[in-house]
Enzyme design. Sequence first.
Site, PDB file in Angstrom:
ATOM      1  N   ASP A  53     -23.310  97.932  84.918  1.00 59.60           N
ATOM      2  CA  ASP A  53     -24.569  98.351  85.525  1.00 59.60           C
ATOM      3  C   ASP A  53     -24.301  99.289  86.693  1.00 59.60           C
ATOM      4  OD1 ASP A  53     -27.103  98.620  86.518  1.00 59.60           O
ATOM      5  OD2 ASP A  53     -27.351  96.538  87.120  1.00 59.60           O
TER       6      ASP A  53
ATOM      7  N   ASP B 188     -29.452 104.647  86.444  1.00 61.23           N
ATOM      8  CA  ASP B 188     -29.185 103.214  86.341  1.00 61.23           C
ATOM      9  C   ASP B 188     -28.976 102.786  84.898  1.00 61.23           C
ATOM     10  OD1 ASP B 188     -29.081 100.490  86.735  1.00 61.23           O
ATOM     11  OD2 ASP B 188     -31.210 100.261  87.155  1.00 61.23           O
TER      12      ASP B 188
END
Length: 389
Positions: free
Chosen positions: A268, A81
Site C-alpha cells: 500500500d 494510493d
Amino acid sequence: MLSIFIFELVALAAAADVSVVPNTVSLGSRKVPRAQIPGWRRRNLRAVNVPLDDFFLQTDLQWFGNISVGTPPQTIPVVFDTGSPFLEFVSTQCGAPCASQIAFNISASSTFVDGGEEQTLDFATGGGVDPVVDNNYVLTIRSAKDTVSVGGLDAGVIDLFTVVNQTAAFDIDPYSGIQGMSSDAQGFFAALINKGLPALFSMYITPKAIGNAELTIGGIDYSKFHGDLIYSSLPSGSEGAWQLPSPQVSINGKTTKELNTSRTIIFDSGTSNILFSTNTTEAIYAMISSDIKPFAAEPGAYGMPCSKISGLPAKIDITFTSQRGRPFNLTIPSGELNVGPFKSDPSTCQTLINAFDGLDLVGGSLFKHYYSVWDIGNQRMGFAPNGES
C-alpha cells in the site's frame, strides 16, 4: 492511506508454503467492479513521469504528486494510493473542515457534473504512522464527473468523488486527496489504458536525502534502478488489491515458528509504516529488543526509550516467490525502526510496526528502498534495488 475496501480481501488471503532458502534482493473501502479494458495491447500513448513531493512529518514515509481536474484545469495534489480504487479530493463543497487543503472549485469548471450521492469512508490507516484511534480518519464524499489528466495524459471525463466533509486528522496533509491505483484499473488509469497506454505503472520512492521521487505511468524508467527486476504474480482473487503470498518473515537473519508462517502481504503506497497481526508484531519485536512495549495512548502502536533505539539491529526480511518459483527477500533495514518520538511522550520513540489483527501490510518504509513495477496487464509486481540504494 488504506481504503475500507481492503477489508473485503482479508478473508481471501491464501499464501503458498515455500521451504527453500531465499536469495536476498540486495539493497545498494470498498469492492469496486472491474473496469472493462479492451485495449491493453495497443500502444497509442507513451509513458510519462510524474514528479512526487515528500511529506515527512518526522516519518520520511509519504509521497504525493499533482493531477489536473476540470475545465479549465485546476491542479490538485494527491497521494497515488495503491490501497484505494478511486479518485477523491477536497472541493469547495467542504468549507471550513477542509480549509487546510487546496480545494477544487466546482463552480470554476465548465465540465463538472455533480452526481449527488454521498457516502462516508473510514480509513484503516492515516497519512502518518500513528494508528487510527476512535475512527479519527473519516471522509464524507460525493459522487461527480469531470475531466482528469495526469502528467499531460488526458483521460477525458471520468467518475470521481469530491470530499464534502472530513475529520480534523486530515488537517496536516499537504495533499488534497487520493488517486487510487488498484490492481484492477479504475477511473483515469482505465481510461488511459483504453486509449492505448500500457497497463502498468512504476514507482521510484526515495528517502528524503535523495529526493527526485517519481511515478511513471504506462512504463518503466530503467535509469532509476540497478540489476534485474524480479517479478511475482498476484494470487487469484486479489479483487483489486496489490498483494503477494509470503511464506516467512525473518529478523536479523533469524525466524521463529510464528514468523515462519504463510501470510498474504498487501502493498500500500498510501500507508507509511507496517501493519501485522498482534502475534506477528510482538514476535518481531521480541527478536529485536525487550524494551519495545505497547504504547497505551495509541492502541496498536509500540515504542521504546529514544535513548536506546539508535543503532539497534532490526533488519526485517520478508520472503516472496518469483514467477520462476524462486524465493527472494525484500528487506527493510534497521534504520527504519525509529519513526520518531510520540507527541504525548517525546522521550519514547515509536517503532515501525503497528499491530492490526486481520491485516498484513507494508508501506513506504519498504518502497523507498526498491524500484517497484505495478503491472496490471500481467497481474504481477516487480522489484529491483533503487539506483541510489
